[in-house]
Structures are given as structure tokens and as C-alpha cells.
Design a protein around this motif. Structure first.
Motif, PDB file in Angstrom:
ATOM      1  N   THR A   1     -19.340  34.775   2.891  1.00 26.75           N
ATOM      2  CA  THR A   1     -17.910  34.820   2.579  1.00 26.75           C
ATOM      3  C   THR A   1     -17.094  35.348   3.755  1.00 26.75           C
ATOM      4  OG1 THR A   1     -18.262  36.962   1.541  1.00 26.75           O
ATOM      5  CG2 THR A   1     -18.110  35.049   0.070  1.00 26.75           C
ATOM      6  N   ASP A   2     -17.773  35.929   4.725  1.00 26.89           N
ATOM      7  CA  ASP A   2     -17.051  36.449   5.882  1.00 26.89           C
ATOM      8  C   ASP A   2     -16.290  35.291   6.545  1.00 26.89           C
ATOM      9  OD1 ASP A   2     -16.367  37.193   8.518  1.00 26.89           O
ATOM     10  OD2 ASP A   2     -17.923  38.732   8.539  1.00 26.89           O
ATOM     11  N   PRO A   3     -14.951  35.338   6.540  1.00 31.06           N
ATOM     12  CA  PRO A   3     -14.205  34.178   7.030  1.00 31.06           C
ATOM     13  C   PRO A   3     -14.376  33.926   8.523  1.00 31.06           C
ATOM     14  CG  PRO A   3     -12.708  35.992   6.523  1.00 31.06           C
ATOM     15  CD  PRO A   3     -14.081  36.421   6.071  1.00 31.06           C
ATOM     16  N   ARG A   4     -14.582  34.969   9.298  1.00 33.46           N
ATOM     17  CA  ARG A   4     -14.691  34.760  10.748  1.00 33.46           C
ATOM     18  C   ARG A   4     -16.044  34.156  11.102  1.00 33.46           C
ATOM     19  NH1 ARG A   4     -12.517  40.239  13.522  1.00 33.46           N
ATOM     20  NH2 ARG A   4     -12.493  38.944  15.409  1.00 33.46           N
ATOM     21  N   LEU A   5     -17.087  34.621  10.427  1.00 29.13           N
ATOM     22  CA  LEU A   5     -18.403  34.048  10.699  1.00 29.13           C
ATOM     23  C   LEU A   5     -18.464  32.609  10.195  1.00 29.13           C
ATOM     24  CD1 LEU A   5     -21.107  34.649  11.976  1.00 29.13           C
ATOM     25  CD2 LEU A   5     -21.906  35.603   9.810  1.00 29.13           C
ATOM     26  N   THR A   6     -17.865  32.392   9.042  1.00 22.03           N
ATOM     27  CA  THR A   6     -17.804  31.026   8.502  1.00 22.03           C
ATOM     28  C   THR A   6     -17.088  30.103   9.485  1.00 22.03           C
ATOM     29  OG1 THR A   6     -17.712  31.965   6.279  1.00 22.03           O
ATOM     30  CG2 THR A   6     -17.048  29.661   6.512  1.00 22.03           C
ATOM     31  N   ALA A   7     -16.017  30.599  10.072  1.00 23.96           N
ATOM     32  CA  ALA A   7     -15.212  29.764  10.976  1.00 23.96           C
ATOM     33  C   ALA A   7     -16.002  29.352  12.214  1.00 23.96           C
ATOM     34  CB  ALA A   7     -13.933  30.504  11.383  1.00 23.96           C
ATOM     35  N   VAL A   8     -16.752  30.300  12.819  1.00 29.90           N
ATOM     36  CA  VAL A   8     -17.519  29.914  14.014  1.00 29.90           C
ATOM     37  C   VAL A   8     -18.668  28.982  13.638  1.00 29.90           C
ATOM     38  CG1 VAL A   8     -16.946  31.840  15.548  1.00 29.90           C
ATOM     39  CG2 VAL A   8     -18.884  32.062  13.989  1.00 29.90           C
ATOM     40  N   LEU A   9     -19.261  29.226  12.483  1.00 30.28           N
ATOM     41  CA  LEU A   9     -20.367  28.359  12.064  1.00 30.28           C
ATOM     42  C   LEU A   9     -19.863  26.928  11.887  1.00 30.28           C
ATOM     43  CD1 LEU A   9     -23.275  27.902  11.174  1.00 30.28           C
ATOM     44  CD2 LEU A   9     -22.675  28.728   8.890  1.00 30.28           C
ATOM     45  N   LYS A  10     -18.743  26.803  11.205  1.00 33.29           N
ATOM     46  CA  LYS A  10     -18.189  25.451  10.995  1.00 33.29           C
ATOM     47  C   LYS A  10     -17.772  24.810  12.320  1.00 33.29           C
ATOM     48  CE  LYS A  10     -16.727  25.735   6.200  1.00 33.29           C
ATOM     49  NZ  LYS A  10     -15.618  26.016   5.259  1.00 33.29           N
ATOM     50  N   ALA A  11     -17.219  25.614  13.212  1.00 30.01           N
ATOM     51  CA  ALA A  11     -16.763  25.064  14.497  1.00 30.01           C
ATOM     52  C   ALA A  11     -17.945  24.568  15.332  1.00 30.01           C
ATOM     53  CB  ALA A  11     -15.974  26.122  15.273  1.00 30.01           C
ATOM     54  N   ALA A  12     -19.036  25.339  15.329  1.00 30.09           N
ATOM     55  CA  ALA A  12     -20.205  24.944  16.117  1.00 30.09           C
ATOM     56  C   ALA A  12     -20.824  23.670  15.542  1.00 30.09           C
ATOM     57  CB  ALA A  12     -21.237  26.071  16.140  1.00 30.09           C
ATOM     58  N   VAL A  13     -20.949  23.657  14.242  1.00 30.58           N
ATOM     59  CA  VAL A  13     -21.564  22.529  13.548  1.00 30.58           C
ATOM     60  C   VAL A  13     -20.763  21.241  13.788  1.00 30.58           C
ATOM     61  CG1 VAL A  13     -21.753  21.677  11.176  1.00 30.58           C
ATOM     62  CG2 VAL A  13     -22.794  23.854  11.800  1.00 30.58           C
ATOM     63  N   GLU A  14     -19.456  21.394  13.755  1.00 27.74           N
ATOM     64  CA  GLU A  14     -18.603  20.225  13.941  1.00 27.74           C
ATOM     65  C   GLU A  14     -18.708  19.681  15.368  1.00 27.74           C
ATOM     66  OE1 GLU A  14     -14.431  20.728  12.896  1.00 27.74           O
ATOM     67  OE2 GLU A  14     -14.030  18.949  14.120  1.00 27.74           O
ATOM     68  N   ALA A  15     -18.616  20.590  16.346  1.00 32.09           N
ATOM     69  CA  ALA A  15     -18.689  20.147  17.739  1.00 32.09           C
ATOM     70  C   ALA A  15     -20.058  19.550  18.050  1.00 32.09           C
ATOM     71  CB  ALA A  15     -18.397  21.319  18.681  1.00 32.09           C
ATOM     72  N   PHE A  16     -21.083  20.057  17.388  1.00 34.80           N
ATOM     73  CA  PHE A  16     -22.455  19.601  17.629  1.00 34.80           C
ATOM     74  C   PHE A  16     -22.723  18.233  17.000  1.00 34.80           C
ATOM     75  CE2 PHE A  16     -27.048  19.567  16.676  1.00 34.80           C
ATOM     76  CZ  PHE A  16     -27.577  19.919  17.904  1.00 34.80           C
ATOM     77  N   GLY A  17     -21.973  17.956  15.933  1.00 33.85           N
ATOM     78  CA  GLY A  17     -22.247  16.732  15.188  1.00 33.85           C
ATOM     79  C   GLY A  17     -23.445  16.909  14.255  1.00 33.85           C
ATOM     80  N   TRP A  18     -23.494  18.058  13.610  1.00 33.44           N
ATOM     81  CA  TRP A  18     -24.591  18.398  12.698  1.00 33.44           C
ATOM     82  C   TRP A  18     -24.625  17.379  11.552  1.00 33.44           C
ATOM     83  CZ3 TRP A  18     -28.296  22.061  13.208  1.00 33.44           C
ATOM     84  CH2 TRP A  18     -29.120  22.305  12.077  1.00 33.44           C
ATOM     85  N   GLY A  19     -25.852  17.004  11.141  1.00 33.77           N
ATOM     86  CA  GLY A  19     -25.957  16.073  10.023  1.00 33.77           C
ATOM     87  C   GLY A  19     -26.448  14.707  10.455  1.00 33.77           C
ATOM     88  N   LYS A  20     -26.179  14.366  11.715  1.00 28.02           N
ATOM     89  CA  LYS A  20     -26.730  13.113  12.226  1.00 28.02           C
ATOM     90  C   LYS A  20     -28.245  13.291  12.400  1.00 28.02           C
ATOM     91  CE  LYS A  20     -22.587  12.094  14.886  1.00 28.02           C
ATOM     92  NZ  LYS A  20     -21.992  12.404  16.185  1.00 28.02           N
ATOM     93  N   PRO A  21     -29.007  12.226  12.207  1.00 25.09           N
ATOM     94  CA  PRO A  21     -30.456  12.384  12.384  1.00 25.09           C
ATOM     95  C   PRO A  21     -30.813  12.579  13.861  1.00 25.09           C
ATOM     96  CG  PRO A  21     -29.907  10.089  11.894  1.00 25.09           C
ATOM     97  CD  PRO A  21     -28.633  10.851  11.775  1.00 25.09           C
ATOM     98  N   ALA A  22     -31.833  13.399  14.091  1.00 26.77           N
ATOM     99  CA  ALA A  22     -32.290  13.616  15.465  1.00 26.77           C
ATOM    100  C   ALA A  22     -33.183  12.466  15.897  1.00 26.77           C
ATOM    101  CB  ALA A  22     -33.060  14.932  15.545  1.00 26.77           C
ATOM    102  N   GLN A  23     -33.226  12.228  17.198  1.00 28.97           N
ATOM    103  CA  GLN A  23     -34.155  11.228  17.745  1.00 28.97           C
ATOM    104  C   GLN A  23     -35.591  11.663  17.485  1.00 28.97           C
ATOM    105  OE1 GLN A  23     -33.752  10.345  21.941  1.00 28.97           O
ATOM    106  NE2 GLN A  23     -31.546  10.711  21.836  1.00 28.97           N
TER     107      GLN A  23
END
Lengths: 739, 159
Positions: free
Chosen positions: A564-586
């Protein structure tokens, strides 16, 4: 009593005594508690009298200087403090003084920006004097990510107070209302008729001393003109031209070169020594004082030859070995030491609820142990010092993160009062928490005293590996319970030896207990960038990944479910988004994620690795780190820090491990101790979240904590091998991939 | 063995009498007052001591001074011309490719050696060539960018 002494209040020595005992070097946990205290050192009357122009000496009231220090090591009220002071000369140049030191983290530039912002003077006209115990206000040391949250505000307040003084002087001179005036570009401007007067003309050689009023107006972050911008490193030209003088480059007239005789193992004691051959060499001085044996000679070559001519007989003591390291750490632990329980983390209680009952009620219970090896800081500039005695006074140039601490070490060693010792810290070839002590300073001073001439001593790389201190090894045991829906309900974590930074989990767990246990450490250990936050974040984030696997949940989804920590949530979401998390790995690749918080800043890292278990090869292909530390003070240098911390973290994550047998570090060379090199560097993307609404936290440490678990989790995703030790590619990996 | 040696450092001939097994690094620093080359490891594994010998990067810490007598030695102090920075220095400055700066002079000399041999290196070639240089602060990405920038600056300077 002079005016200044009246302003300073009680005698500084008395104040210093109240703080005695805090700066114990080896006590890793004390460093965590120590924070960043600032109090007045001693009278700098000579300096004040020598300086022309206007001197503004500012007393910072403790209430506004910093939050009260945490932990049991501080009691009573903080003494009155001089946090910073400034000097404006006849030409309008500003010199600002701070006890912080520059070790590559760019504090020099950051403080120049702070002064420029509030005093409204161009950056080029500001000089920072750092880490000189004779000129700078006392500072406990450059560690704990305290410069941004503590020293920058003090510097800003000091500069703002000087600006207000100058506005007062202009209003008085022109007999106008202060409201009609503004400060800009080193001048006071009359907004009505456009008259201007340079600061230095207003000052006119006066000596002014002010206590910073609590309500000194500071520029709000949304109106910053210098802070928050990418000001270039202020002494960068010196660096690229080779003109900057590090400690090892300091040269004094008549200076000799020193070498110290080292024991063959950590605990060996000198039984006897034959120094005649060394002594008979031309120009060589040999010092024997207890177990200390050293030489000083006209050239470094002569010193090496003289040292080689010394024959020593050593008494062998039982020596430590890394054979059963982790078992020994647990076996020797002071279990349940209440002093270290429940204090971990920031404002988050270590214990809550009923862990045992919730573990019985959990759908899945997971119990695992994690190991973190001893590692070395290996700063590229090893310990070095140049010592000079003059009329019973000692001056030492040395690269340390605690100039005042080293000054006191020297004073104790030689029976001097602190004001007979001056420590000067040239901008240093990095430290990473590894240069809190004054070994080289003391050794150089011993040699210089005996030789009657200045002595330079530069540790060899082997000496730096063998005789400095290490980041503590640790064993971390975690027991957790989750419900089938992915909710964490129980969390129990024990850290043996490595430390308690970031030991408390940032996830919402109703029933939790965390505990730090001190052990009999076989090696000398101390601070390291981010302290134990790296170890504890590695254990926790690896464990979280294991839970996600058991729950068959996406690791990001599982984390967000319990966060629930909003600041930790924010960095986690930002990293995941920039990384393109969810796409399958090679094929042959895997993705991993980790996040954490420490010292008021927040980090999340996603990593992509390529694994070939047959070939026993792991390559980190890509890393994305999102970082948030409140209002950004300098985006380019922040980016540099975050990237650099990530790269440094790769070393501890993958390879770095101090090995020792019979009291000897067996990999005490760069050819044997693997650190990150050009070929290891993945493609790195840094995402910075700027929170202008929040105070700036330090950024030199926390960005190092998430890379190891992100890489470990990615290795699991790529090949199904779960690694629970740092370095990941150590013995555990070798065992998992053999046969 | 102690003997007379002539060293050509940054275009200037220097006659010295010294032990010829001494490291070039210690002679540059302690005898000639050129501090740009740094000690980092003493075994040629960190690159902080790198200088050019006849245009080729050499680890001065593992180079005995007697072996480079009469050869052209260039240190970072010899890169500036007419008060202007060398393009490699300029590029490091512009990319801010350092933190503590202790490795920087060695990196710059290594990069000069690379660009002499290969004026337009790819990022991969830069990484391979400079792999023997350590930056403990971890500014490798920026250093690669700085070398690429230097390459562009050099092309512009020498059309």
C-alpha cells in the motif's frame, strides 16, 4: 568573552563530550543509528580574523537542522550547532564551508547549487571548502545518505540568511523599503528604479554573525532556478586534465615515502624483528613501536627495498577461515538480543500480531535461508595519507569519509588535543562506505614523527583488500505464510550478522517479527554503501518471488496485492512499465523484478538475463531501474548515481566474494576478485520520478539494493535454478550447474 | 640497476639517473611530478595508470622504466594543445563520464589509444578495448558514450 563566543553558547568541548562513544568504528549497527549529527567543533577565531570581506557565521537551531536522531545512542537534546558558514569576499566571490567530503557522489556540486539557489549568485562564483577540520564546521561524516536531506537544507538556510542580510544592508543604504528590493546575480536590485549594487559593496569588509531565523524564506521547489537543474560537476575540468590532486598526489617539500610491515595473517603477532639491514640503507628511517614496524625513505623504491630487507618472526594465532562461515555466524549469534529487535526500518514496527498462529492458518508456508558473502569496497584509490608535523601540530591529508573522526583518532593516538590536529580531505577516489577509518593517516603520522619530515603512505591494492574492513557476511532466515488469494499474513525474518537496514518488510503483513542477531564476526567489518539493505532486500525479494511461484501469481501482481506504500508502488509500476513487463521472454532468457526502500528513497529494478546452464553462463542483458528520492536536486548527477549504484550492485550480485583461509584473504587482487567491467554492463535504463512536493532524500545508496534479487529472480525465470546466495554465481550456482 | 636514462615525456626529453627496474608509473609521478596516471592495482588489471608509449596504451605500473627509454611517452598532461582540451578530454567533460574521477585519466589515455587505431569504433569495440579499465563508480555507459562523442569530435577536427 567575544561576541562570537557568546553566540556559540557553551564550550564546544563540553558538547563534544556528550556525544562521546557514538563514533565507534566497527559497530556497524551504530552507524545506522548515528545519522548525521552536526555540532560546533571549536573556535575558528583565527580563520574569522584572517578573512576579509563579510563572514557570515550561521548558527542553525537544532529543531530545524534535522530530525532528532534515532535510536538509543542519542539522548538529551542536540547541542547548538554551526551547520554551515559562508564567506563573501571583496570581489563578490563566495566560499562556503562544510564538513562533508566529496567521494564521487557529487556533493560538492550539490552544495554549490544550494548556495547559488538561495544566495542568487552564479555557480562559477561559488567555491566549496569541504572536509578540512580546521576550516569547516564539525560534521559526523559523509555516510547514511545524509547530505541531501540534512546538509543541503543547512547550506540553503545559511545562504538565504546571507541574502536577507544583504537585502537589509541595501534597504538601509538606500533608505527604501525591503519590499522594493530583490536579489539576483550577485546584486541587489531596486525593482522600482532599476538601481543595482553588487553584494560585495554592501558588505564593505564587515564581519557579520547571524543566527539563522527559523522563518528564513527559502525558494520553493517549483520556483528553483539552480537546484533541480543539471549543473555540471564543478571541478570536472581538473579531473579530465589530471590536475586534481587526490591524497596520493599530494607532494610536500622534503617528503619521504612510507611502507608498513604487514603480518602474514590477520591475527599474527610480531615475535621478533631484525631491522638492522633496513636501517643501514641510505636515507632510510625505520620505526619499531610495538607491533608496528614501518620505514620511510627518499623514494617509494627505496622504501620498498628497505621493507624487503626487514626480517620478522611472527607468532601464529588461530586464524579465521571461511569454511563454515554461515553456520558459524548463526552458532555464535547473540539470540534474541532485545536491543536490536523491532527497531529496524523506518517508522515500521518490527513486531506485530501473532506470527505463530497466522503461520498455522496460512495456506502456504515457506521457510528459506539466504546467504550474503563478505565483499570488499575496493575503491580505486586505496587508502593513502600524507602527514606533516610542525611544532607539535599534526596535519594529515587523507581520503576519509570522516575527517573529524580521523582527527580524533589521530589526537588519541598521539596524545594531542583535537585542535592540534588538522585533517584535510582532498576529493577522494571513492569510498562507498569503506573509508570511515584513519589507518593510513595514523601510520603516515607515526612515520613522519620518527623521520622528522613529511611522509606519504599509499596502501597497495593487496593491503587495501587484506587490511581494510568488509561489508559483513550474513545469514538471513525467512518464514512466511500466505493465503491462497495471494495475501501475505505472516512474516518472520532473522538476520545474523549482516545488519538491520531494510530488515522490516515494506509489504503489509499483519503478523510479523523481524530480528537482528549479532555474531562473532571472523573478519573486520563495517559500513558499505546501503549497509545491510542490500542483503535484506535480496533475501526478502527473492523470498517474495518464491512465494509468487508457489501461488502461481505474476511476481509484480503478487507484490502489488500486498503493497500500500504509494511511493514504493509508484516506482514498481514505473519500472515495470518502462521494462515492458508481461511480454514473454526469448528462449533462454528470463525476467526478474525486485523493489525496496531505504533511507527515505524508493527503488524498483527489472532485469533481463540470458542463461546457459550447460555452459554455466549468465549474462545480464538489460536492466531498468525506477528511482524516487523526493525533489530531484540535479537530474543528471542523480542519473549518474543510480546507474553507477546499479553497476556496482552487479558485482555483489554476481561474483564478488571475499575468500579467506588461515587469516589470509585469498583473492586480494583485482585479477582474483571479480568486479564489474565494461563487458558486463547491460543496457541500462533509469527512470527518475521527481516529487517536488517531498523533501529530497539521499541517492548514493538505495539504488544499489534491488539489482541482485532482480537478477536472481530473472535467472530462476530463465532456467528454473533458484539461487539464494550472494554472489549468485558462487558455490551455489557451481553446485547447481555441475554434472 | 642504477643508470642514466633519457625519457621523452610529452614531447620533452628528460635525462634521469635512476634504478631501471622501477615502474614507469612511479617515475612519472614521483620524479617528474606528473600525477595524472594513478596507482590502482600494481598488476595491470585496472588501467588507472595507463599512458601512451609510442601511441599505444601501456600500463605504466607494470612497465619497467628502463624498457621505455627513448620512446615517446604521452600522459594526460600532454594532451592539451594551445590551451585547448584534446577532443577525448572534451568528450568526457561533456558526457560527464566520471564520478570520483580516479579512473578518468587512464580511461582517457586508453580511449586515445583506441581512437588512434580505430577512429570510428562501435560501442562493442569500445567495450572490448577498454575492458581492462575499471571504473568502480560504474560510469561505464557514459564512458562508452564519451568515446563515441570523441570519435565524432575528432572526425570534425580532422576532415
Amino acid at each position: 568573552m567575544t561576541d562570537r563566543e557568546r553566540d556559540l553558547g557553551q564550550a564546544p568541548e563540553v558538547e563534544a563530550a556528550q556525544w562521546g562513544g557514538v563514533w565507534e568504528v566497527e559497530r556497524y549497527e551504530l552507524w545506522e543509528a548515528a545519522g548525521d549529527a552536526v555540532f560546533s567543533g571549536w573556535s575558528r577565531r583565527e580563520f574569522l580574523q584572517a578573512a576579509g570581506g563579510v563572514v557570515v557565521c550561521l548558527l542553525v537551531r537544532p529543531a530545524v537542522a534535522q530530525p532528532p536522531p534515532r535510536g538509543r545512542f542519542f539522548s538529551g537534546s542536540a547541542p547548538r550547532q554551526i551547520g554551515a558558514w559562508l564567506h563573501l569576499d571583496e570581489k563578490g566571490n563566495v566560499t562556503a564551508y562544510s564538513g562533508k567530503v566529496e567521494v564521487g557522489q557529487n556533493v560538492r556540486t550539490m552544495l554549490v547549487q544550494a548556495v547559488a539557489e538561495e544566495l542568487r549568485v552564479p555557480v562559477e562564483r561559488i567555491t566549496m571548502v569541504l572536509g578540512d577540520t580546521q576550516q569547516c564546521p564539525f560534521d559526523a561524516g559523509t555516510f547514511g545518505s545524509r547530505s541531501a536531506p540534512s546538509m543541503v537544507p543547512q547550506m540553503r538556510r545559511a545562504a538565504a540568511a546571507l541574502r536577507e542580510v544583504l537585502l537589509d544592508l541595501a534597504a538601509e543604504r538606500w533608505q527604501v523599503s525591503r519590499d522594493a528590493l530583490a536579489a539576483e546575480q550577485g546584486e541587489i536590485l531596486h525593482k522600482g528604479d532599476g538601481r543595482r549594487i553588487p553584494y560585495q559593496e554592501l558588505a564593505g569588509g564587515q564581519r557579520i554573525m547571524r543566527i539563522i531565523p527559523d522563518d528564513v524564506p527559502l525558494q520553493p521547489p517549483d520556483r528553483w532556478q539552480v537546484q533541480g537543474t543539471a549543473v555540471k560537476k564543478v571541478n570536472a575540468l581538473q579531473i579530465v586534465t589530471g590536475k586534481h590532486r587526490y591524497t596520493s598526489d599530494v607532494q610536500l617539500p622534503g617528503m619521504l615515502y612510507g611502507k608498513v610491515l604487514r603480518p602474514p595473517a590477520l591475527r599474527a603477532r610480531l615475535r621478533s624483528v631484525e631491522i638492522r639491514h633496513a636501517e643501514s640503507r641510505e636515507g632510510v628511517v625505520v620505526v619499531r613501536d610495538g607491533d608496528f614496524v614501518g620505514v620511510a625513505a627518499p623514494t617509494a623504491w627505496d622504501a620498498e627495498q628497505a621493507l624487503a630487507a626487514i626480517e620478522a618472526d611472527w607468532e601464529v594465532a588461530p586464524e579465521p577461515d571461511d569454511h563454515n562461515l554461515y553456520e558459524d555466524l548463526k552458532r555464535s549469534a547473540v539470540s534474541g538480543d532485545a536491543r536490536f529487535s523491532g527497531r529496524a526500518g523506518f517508522g515500521r514496527s518490527g513486531a506485530a500480531g501473532d506470527v505463530e498462529r497466522s503461520l498455522r492458518e496460512a495456506d502456504i508456508v515457506l521457510e528459506q535461508a539466504y546467504r550474503v558473502a563478505y565483499i570488499a569496497h575496493a575503491p580505486l584509490e586505496p587508502r593513502a595519507a600524507v602527514a606533516q608535523w610542525e611544532d607539535g601540530r599534526l596535519t594529515v591529508w587523507t581520503g576519509t569519509q570522516r575527517p573529524f573522526g580521523v582527527r580524533d583518532e589521530l589526537a588519541r593516538q598521539f596524545g594531542l588535543s583535537p585542535d592540534q590536529v588538522r585533517v584535510i580531505v582532498p576529493d577522494t577516489g571513492s569510498g562507498y562506505g569503506g573509508k570511515h577509518t584513519g589507518e593510513a593517516a595514523i601510520e603516515a603520522a607515526r612515520l613522519a614523527r620518527a623521520a622528522g619530515r613529511p611522509v606519504k603512505l599509499v596502501w597497495t591494492r593487496e593491503e587495501e583488500f587484506q587490511w581494510a574492513y568488509f561489508r559483513p557476511a550474513g545469514l538471513i532466515e525467512i518464514r512466511s505464510g500466505v493465503r491462497r488469494d495471494g495475501r501475505l499474513i505472516a512474516w518472520e525474518c532473522h538476520n545474523y550478522n549482516s545488519g538491520q537496514s531494510a530488515l522490516a518488510t515494506p509489504y503489509d503483513v499483519p503478523n510479523r517479527r523481524v530480528e537482528f542477531h549479532r555474531s562473532d564476526a571472523p573478519l573486520r567489518q563495517g559500513s558499505y554503501r546501503a549497509l545491510a539493505a542490500t542483503a535484506n532486500t535480496f533475501a526478502r525479494e527473492t523470498h517474495m518471488d518464491e512465494l509468487a511461484v508457489k501461488l502461481q501469481l505474476d511476481p509484480v501482481e503478487f507484490r502489488l496485492k500486498n503493497l500500500t506504500d504509494p511511493r514504493l508502488t509508484a516506482v514498481l509500476k514505473a519500472a515495470v512499465e518502462a521494462f515492458g513487463w508481461g511480454k514473454p521472454a526469448q528462449n533462454g532468457r528470463g525476467f526478474g523484478v525486485a523493489c525496496g526502500t531505504e533511507k527515505g528513497s524508493y527503488v524498483a529494478t527489472c532485469a533481463e538475463v540470458e542463461v546457459d546452464p550447460e555452459e554455466k553462463r549468465v549474462r545480464v542483458v538489460r536492466a531498468v531501474t525506477a528511482f524516487e528520492c523526493g525533489a530531484i536536486l540535479n537530474p543528471d548527477q542523480l542519473r549518474n548515481q543510480v546507474e553507477g549504484a546499479l553497476v556496482m550492485g552487479l558485482g555483489g550480485a554476481l561474483w564478488e566474494e571475499i575468500r579467506f583461509q588461515q587469516g589470509k584473504i585469498t583473492n586480494a587482487r583485482f585479477s582474483a576478485y571479480r568486479v564489474p567491467r565494461f563487458r558486463d554492463i547491460p543496457s541500462i535504463e533509469v527512470v527518475l520520478l521527481d516529487r517536488k512536493d517531498l523533501p529530497s532524500a539521499g541517492a548514493g545508496e538505495t539504488p544499489i539494493i534491488a539489482i541482485a534479487p532482480a537478477v536472481g529472480n530473472a535467472i530462476y525465470a530463465a532456467c528454473g535454478i533458484r539461487l539464494r546466495s550472494m554472489p549468485l554465481l558462487g558455490d551455489e550456482w557451481k553446485a547447481a550447474t555441475s554434472g | 640497476m642504477r643508470r642514466q636514462l633519457e625519457l621523452v615525456v610529452n614531447g620533452e626529453a628528460r635525462r634521469l639517473e635512476l634504478e631501471d627496474q622501477r615502474s614507469l608509473l612511479s617515475v612519472l609521478r614521483d620524479d617528474l611530478g606528473l600525477y595524472g596516471a594513478k596507482y590502482g592495482c600494481g598488476e595491470g588489471h585496472c588501467g588507472a595508470c595507463t599512458v601512451l608509449v609510442d601511441g599505444v596504451p601501456r600500463r605504466s605500473c607494470t612497465t619497467q622504466v628502463g624498457t621505455v627509454a627513448g620512446k615517446e611517452i604521452t600522459t594526460v598532461e600532454g594532451l592539451e594543445h594551445d590551451g585547448k582540451l584534446h577532443p577525448v578530454q572534451q568528450a568526457f567533460l561533456e558526457e560527464e563520464a566520471f564520478q570520483c574521477g580516479y579512473c578518468t585519466c587512464g580511461m582517457i589515455m586508453g580511449a586515445c589509444g583506441l581512437l588512434r587505431r580505430n577512429p570510428r569504433p562501435t560501442a562493442a569495440q569500445i567495450r572490448t578495448f577498454l575492458d581492462g579499465h575499471l571504473c568502480r563508480c560504474g560510469t561505464y555507459q557514459r564512458i562508452v558514450a564519451a568515446v563515441q562523442r570523441a570519435s565524432r569530435l575528432l572526425q570534425g577536427a580532422q576532415p
